[in-house]
Design an enzyme around this catalytic site. Structure first.
Site, PDB file in Angstrom:
ATOM      1  N   ARG A 172       0.910  -1.156   0.000  1.00  0.00           N
ATOM      2  CA  ARG A 172       0.000   0.000   0.000  1.00  0.00           C
ATOM      3  C   ARG A 172       0.934   1.186   0.000  1.00  0.00           C
ATOM      4  O   ARG A 172       1.686   1.412   0.944  1.00  0.00           O
ATOM      5  CB  ARG A 172      -0.898  -0.002   1.243  1.00  0.00           C
ATOM      6  CG  ARG A 172      -1.731   1.272   1.416  1.00  0.00           C
ATOM      7  CD  ARG A 172      -2.724   1.425   0.282  1.00  0.00           C
ATOM      8  NE  ARG A 172      -3.646   2.542   0.538  1.00  0.00           N
ATOM      9  CZ  ARG A 172      -3.501   3.764   0.055  1.00  0.00           C
ATOM     10  NH1 ARG A 172      -2.444   4.035  -0.707  1.00  0.00           N
ATOM     11  NH2 ARG A 172      -4.376   4.702   0.302  1.00  0.00           N
ATOM     12  N   HIS A 175       1.891   6.913   2.071  1.00  0.00           N
ATOM     13  CA  HIS A 175       0.774   7.853   2.037  1.00  0.00           C
ATOM     14  C   HIS A 175       0.474   8.394   3.428  1.00  0.00           C
ATOM     15  O   HIS A 175       1.040   7.957   4.423  1.00  0.00           O
ATOM     16  CB  HIS A 175      -0.468   7.157   1.478  1.00  0.00           C
ATOM     17  CG  HIS A 175      -0.995   6.072   2.386  1.00  0.00           C
ATOM     18  ND1 HIS A 175      -0.393   4.843   2.519  1.00  0.00           N
ATOM     19  CD2 HIS A 175      -2.068   6.052   3.223  1.00  0.00           C
ATOM     20  CE1 HIS A 175      -1.075   4.097   3.383  1.00  0.00           C
ATOM     21  NE2 HIS A 175      -2.096   4.811   3.827  1.00  0.00           N
ATOM     22  N   HIS A 177      -3.170  10.387   5.639  1.00  0.00           N
ATOM     23  CA  HIS A 177      -4.595  10.735   5.585  1.00  0.00           C
ATOM     24  C   HIS A 177      -4.871  11.973   6.438  1.00  0.00           C
ATOM     25  O   HIS A 177      -4.107  12.306   7.335  1.00  0.00           O
ATOM     26  CB  HIS A 177      -5.469   9.608   6.149  1.00  0.00           C
ATOM     27  CG  HIS A 177      -5.152   8.238   5.662  1.00  0.00           C
ATOM     28  ND1 HIS A 177      -5.545   7.782   4.426  1.00  0.00           N
ATOM     29  CD2 HIS A 177      -4.501   7.199   6.248  1.00  0.00           C
ATOM     30  CE1 HIS A 177      -5.145   6.532   4.275  1.00  0.00           C
ATOM     31  NE2 HIS A 177      -4.502   6.156   5.366  1.00  0.00           N
ATOM     32  N   GLU A 181      -6.276   6.431  11.227  1.00  0.00           N
ATOM     33  CA  GLU A 181      -6.433   5.088  10.646  1.00  0.00           C
ATOM     34  C   GLU A 181      -6.181   4.029  11.704  1.00  0.00           C
ATOM     35  O   GLU A 181      -5.070   3.887  12.210  1.00  0.00           O
ATOM     36  CB  GLU A 181      -5.463   4.911   9.478  1.00  0.00           C
ATOM     37  CG  GLU A 181      -5.397   3.482   8.928  1.00  0.00           C
ATOM     38  CD  GLU A 181      -4.292   3.322   7.894  1.00  0.00           C
ATOM     39  OE1 GLU A 181      -4.332   4.046   6.887  1.00  0.00           O
ATOM     40  OE2 GLU A 181      -3.382   2.502   8.117  1.00  0.00           O
ATOM     41  N   HIS A 220       3.003   6.821   6.217  1.00  0.00           N
ATOM     42  CA  HIS A 220       3.312   5.431   6.539  1.00  0.00           C
ATOM     43  C   HIS A 220       3.189   4.565   5.288  1.00  0.00           C
ATOM     44  O   HIS A 220       2.654   4.996   4.256  1.00  0.00           O
ATOM     45  CB  HIS A 220       2.383   4.900   7.638  1.00  0.00           C
ATOM     46  CG  HIS A 220       0.923   5.056   7.334  1.00  0.00           C
ATOM     47  ND1 HIS A 220       0.250   6.254   7.495  1.00  0.00           N
ATOM     48  CD2 HIS A 220      -0.002   4.173   6.870  1.00  0.00           C
ATOM     49  CE1 HIS A 220      -1.021   6.097   7.159  1.00  0.00           C
ATOM     50  NE2 HIS A 220      -1.206   4.848   6.771  1.00  0.00           N
ATOM     51  N   GLU A 242     -10.949   6.190   0.475  1.00  0.00           N
ATOM     52  CA  GLU A 242      -9.600   5.714   0.170  1.00  0.00           C
ATOM     53  C   GLU A 242      -9.048   6.349  -1.102  1.00  0.00           C
ATOM     54  O   GLU A 242      -7.843   6.380  -1.322  1.00  0.00           O
ATOM     55  CB  GLU A 242      -9.617   4.192  -0.007  1.00  0.00           C
ATOM     56  CG  GLU A 242      -9.196   3.404   1.209  1.00  0.00           C
ATOM     57  CD  GLU A 242      -7.721   3.557   1.509  1.00  0.00           C
ATOM     58  OE1 GLU A 242      -6.880   3.057   0.764  1.00  0.00           O
ATOM     59  OE2 GLU A 242      -7.394   4.197   2.521  1.00  0.00           O
ATOM     60  N   HIS A 356     -27.634  -4.009  24.439  1.00  0.00           N
ATOM     61  CA  HIS A 356     -26.798  -2.964  25.021  1.00  0.00           C
ATOM     62  C   HIS A 356     -26.840  -1.721  24.150  1.00  0.00           C
ATOM     63  O   HIS A 356     -27.406  -1.725  23.056  1.00  0.00           O
ATOM     64  CB  HIS A 356     -25.346  -3.459  25.158  1.00  0.00           C
ATOM     65  CG  HIS A 356     -24.650  -3.642  23.844  1.00  0.00           C
ATOM     66  ND1 HIS A 356     -24.895  -4.720  23.020  1.00  0.00           N
ATOM     67  CD2 HIS A 356     -23.730  -2.873  23.190  1.00  0.00           C
ATOM     68  CE1 HIS A 356     -24.163  -4.625  21.926  1.00  0.00           C
ATOM     69  NE2 HIS A 356     -23.447  -3.503  21.999  1.00  0.00           N
ATOM     70  N   HIS A 358     -24.248   2.153  23.571  1.00  0.00           N
ATOM     71  CA  HIS A 358     -23.049   2.900  23.944  1.00  0.00           C
ATOM     72  C   HIS A 358     -23.431   4.366  24.158  1.00  0.00           C
ATOM     73  O   HIS A 358     -23.832   5.050  23.213  1.00  0.00           O
ATOM     74  CB  HIS A 358     -21.979   2.767  22.862  1.00  0.00           C
ATOM     75  CG  HIS A 358     -21.602   1.345  22.570  1.00  0.00           C
ATOM     76  ND1 HIS A 358     -20.775   0.606  23.390  1.00  0.00           N
ATOM     77  CD2 HIS A 358     -21.979   0.520  21.563  1.00  0.00           C
ATOM     78  CE1 HIS A 358     -20.638  -0.614  22.896  1.00  0.00           C
ATOM     79  NE2 HIS A 358     -21.358  -0.693  21.786  1.00  0.00           N
ATOM     80  N   GLU A 363     -21.446   2.904  17.171  1.00  0.00           N
ATOM     81  CA  GLU A 363     -20.695   1.651  17.051  1.00  0.00           C
ATOM     82  C   GLU A 363     -20.599   1.252  15.584  1.00  0.00           C
ATOM     83  O   GLU A 363     -21.618   1.138  14.895  1.00  0.00           O
ATOM     84  CB  GLU A 363     -21.379   0.537  17.840  1.00  0.00           C
ATOM     85  CG  GLU A 363     -20.726  -0.833  17.670  1.00  0.00           C
ATOM     86  CD  GLU A 363     -21.540  -1.968  18.272  1.00  0.00           C
ATOM     87  OE1 GLU A 363     -21.616  -3.040  17.635  1.00  0.00           O
ATOM     88  OE2 GLU A 363     -22.123  -1.772  19.366  1.00  0.00           O
ATOM     89  N   HIS A 402     -29.280  -2.358  20.862  1.00  0.00           N
ATOM     90  CA  HIS A 402     -29.187  -3.433  19.880  1.00  0.00           C
ATOM     91  C   HIS A 402     -28.588  -4.658  20.552  1.00  0.00           C
ATOM     92  O   HIS A 402     -28.055  -4.591  21.657  1.00  0.00           O
ATOM     93  CB  HIS A 402     -28.325  -3.023  18.679  1.00  0.00           C
ATOM     94  CG  HIS A 402     -26.951  -2.541  19.048  1.00  0.00           C
ATOM     95  ND1 HIS A 402     -26.713  -1.294  19.577  1.00  0.00           N
ATOM     96  CD2 HIS A 402     -25.740  -3.141  18.981  1.00  0.00           C
ATOM     97  CE1 HIS A 402     -25.433  -1.149  19.814  1.00  0.00           C
ATOM     98  NE2 HIS A 402     -24.809  -2.256  19.460  1.00  0.00           N
TER      99      HIS A 402
END
Length: 471
Positions: A172, A175, A177, A181, A220, A242, A356, A358, A363, A402
């Site tokens: 890869r 690059h 971002h 990531e 990286h 991407e 549960h 969050h 999530e 959920h």
């Protein structure tokens, strides 16, 4: 009246060209080829039942699967995989469907075709199969990538994901971002490398089950080792793509060579052979087996262990619970990923990740192995049940309750990712068990014998057995 008129129009048209069939080929001048449009005689306002009757109803042959005749509110999972002609019927609700339909889709999405009676309205779309994403192919069979973001899941605003495969020695490209990531290695192994703002260097080999994190702006690279690698990338921006990363090849292509020469202190001729297009995913020289040969030493030294960009999550033992296992990684053990918290959950057949929610984060979920279903409940009264397979992405907004139930015959394994400094959740069972019993009795009308069975400890995963009996 409009429906009657439309019905007669279709009947008359079918006398010219049968519905769903192309007109016969032939010489248009021979008189055998009907015109494209019918005459105005089709425009009538009344038709008798004799004229509109297109024949006997279709002879639909189907059998009910276990649980399909139950009260819809019981909501048992309906296994349509081996059903020849699954129908949108649950208990006394629904009706048969003669088609047209996509039977393959219906068979693996029974909770869409015949939803539990407890579903109501329509929540956000909390499911995206990555198999429906466009696959971006690397050069010379070096690998591929496919992504999920708000283009395909508009309500998944906080996180986006990429599934990427690199063949042995595949890169890869170098690059960076604008988003953070976070990655989980799904299979194989790779070498990751980076340099931070202070010029400190980092290099490590990671394998299946390990994670890494590169903060925004940190350049990286990733190269697959001898066995190739597949990994999941999660970004802290639902709009992330991407296709919009900053690539080393593009930086060189779009900087004047005179400027590059001045910046790097080399002659302009040094750039005669730079790529004439981005590389993205490509094959290179295999990495040396001895990682020390690529361990670049600078005056700034290496990145401190406490700020390591990788965490060997594969070496962390799983925490066992009654219905499966749970492994958690968050900034308490992996500090550099200061707002990424994640859990790998394994649910045994018949078991369930408990109901549960969050409180502080959405999530983002990726299903690694097996099959399951989840009901997303959104206040005040909306609920939708989704069926998931390996390779699917799930998304559950903050504070929306959920569960994830294993509906298959093998272990269900999935990843939960939060944007939070600690992995936390609220469990329905623990909440009810930890509330004074009289309040629960007055509110939910639960009996004493039921209340005595409730557990004040968080279960994470509960055991269970799927109902295999015929009904």
């Amino acid at each position: 009246m409009k429906l009657q008129a439309l019905s007669q129009s279709l009947v008359l048209l079918s006398a010219v060209v049968p519905l769903g069939l192309a007109a016969p080929t032939g010489n248009a001048d021979s008189g055998s080829n009907p015109p494209l449009r019918a005459s105005n005689e089709a425009l009538v306002g009344y038709s008798s039942s004799e004229k509109t009757n297109s024949g006997p109803p279709p002879d639909l042959k189907y059998k009910f699967v276990p649980g399909q005749k139950e009260d819809p509110d019981v909501g048992s999972y309906l296994d349509f995989e081996k059903a020849d002609n699954p129908q949108p019927i649950r208990g006394t609700t629904g009706g048969d469907d003669p088609g047209p339909r996509n039977y393959n889709y219906d068979k693996i999405n029974s909770d869409k075709l015949a939803p539990p009676g407890t579903d109501s309205g329509q929540t956000i779309n909390a499911q995206w199969p990555l198999g429906l994403s466009r696959t971006r192919l690397g050069l010379e069979r070096s690998g591929w990538a496919r992504q999920e973001n708000t283009v395909v899941m508009p309500d998944a605003t906080e996180m986006a994901g990429v599934d990427m495969r690199l063949e042995p020695a595949g890169y890869r490209e170098l690059h960076w971002h604008v988003a953070g990531e976070w990655s989980l290695v799904l299979n194989g192994s790779c070498r990751i490398q980076a340099v931070n703002e202070d010029g400190q260097t980092f290099i490590d080999d990671v394998k299946a089950g390990d994670v890494w994190f590169f903060p925004p702006g940190i350049p990286h690279s990733i190269q697959a080792l001898d066995d190739g690698v597949e990994f999941l990338l999660v970004f802290d921006d639902g709009d992330f793509s991407e296709d919009n990363t900053f690539l080393a090849s593009e930086v060189f292509l779009h900087s004047p060579k005179e400027v590059l020469a001045k910046d790097l202190g080399v002659p302009i001729s040094a750039f005669d052979k730079i790529p004439d297009d981005e590389l993205y995913i490509f094959k290179g020289t295999p990495a040396p087996k001895d990682i020390e040969k690529q361990n670049v030493t600078t005056a700034s030294g290496v990145i401190p262990r406490t700020q390591s960009y990788s965490y060997h999550f594969s070496e962390q033992p799983a925490h066992h619970v009654e219905g499966g296992t749970v492994k958690i990684v968050d900034p308490q053990t992996f500090p550099i990923a200061n707002n990424f918290s994640a859990a790998i959950v394994t649910v045994s057949p018949g078991g369930m990740r408990e109901i549960h929610w969050h409180p502080t984060s959405d999530e983002w979920t990726f299903f690694i192995r097996g099959q399951g279903r989840a009901t997303l409940f959104s206040a005040p009264s909306t609920a939708t049940t989704f069926d998931y397979r390996a390779g699917d992405v799930g998304y559950f907004p903050k504070s929306n309750s959920h569960y994830v139930e294993n509906t298959g015959d093998e272990d269900l394994v999935f990843l939960e990712v939060l944007q939070a400094p600690q992995f936390t959740d609220m469990a329905l069972g623990q909440w009810i068990a930890s509330t004074p019993k009289q309040i629960i009795k007055d509110t939910l009308k639960l009996g004493d014998s039921t209340l005595e069975k409730l557990k004040t400890d968080k279960q994470y995963v509960v055991a269970g057995t799927r109902n295999k009996e015929s009904h």
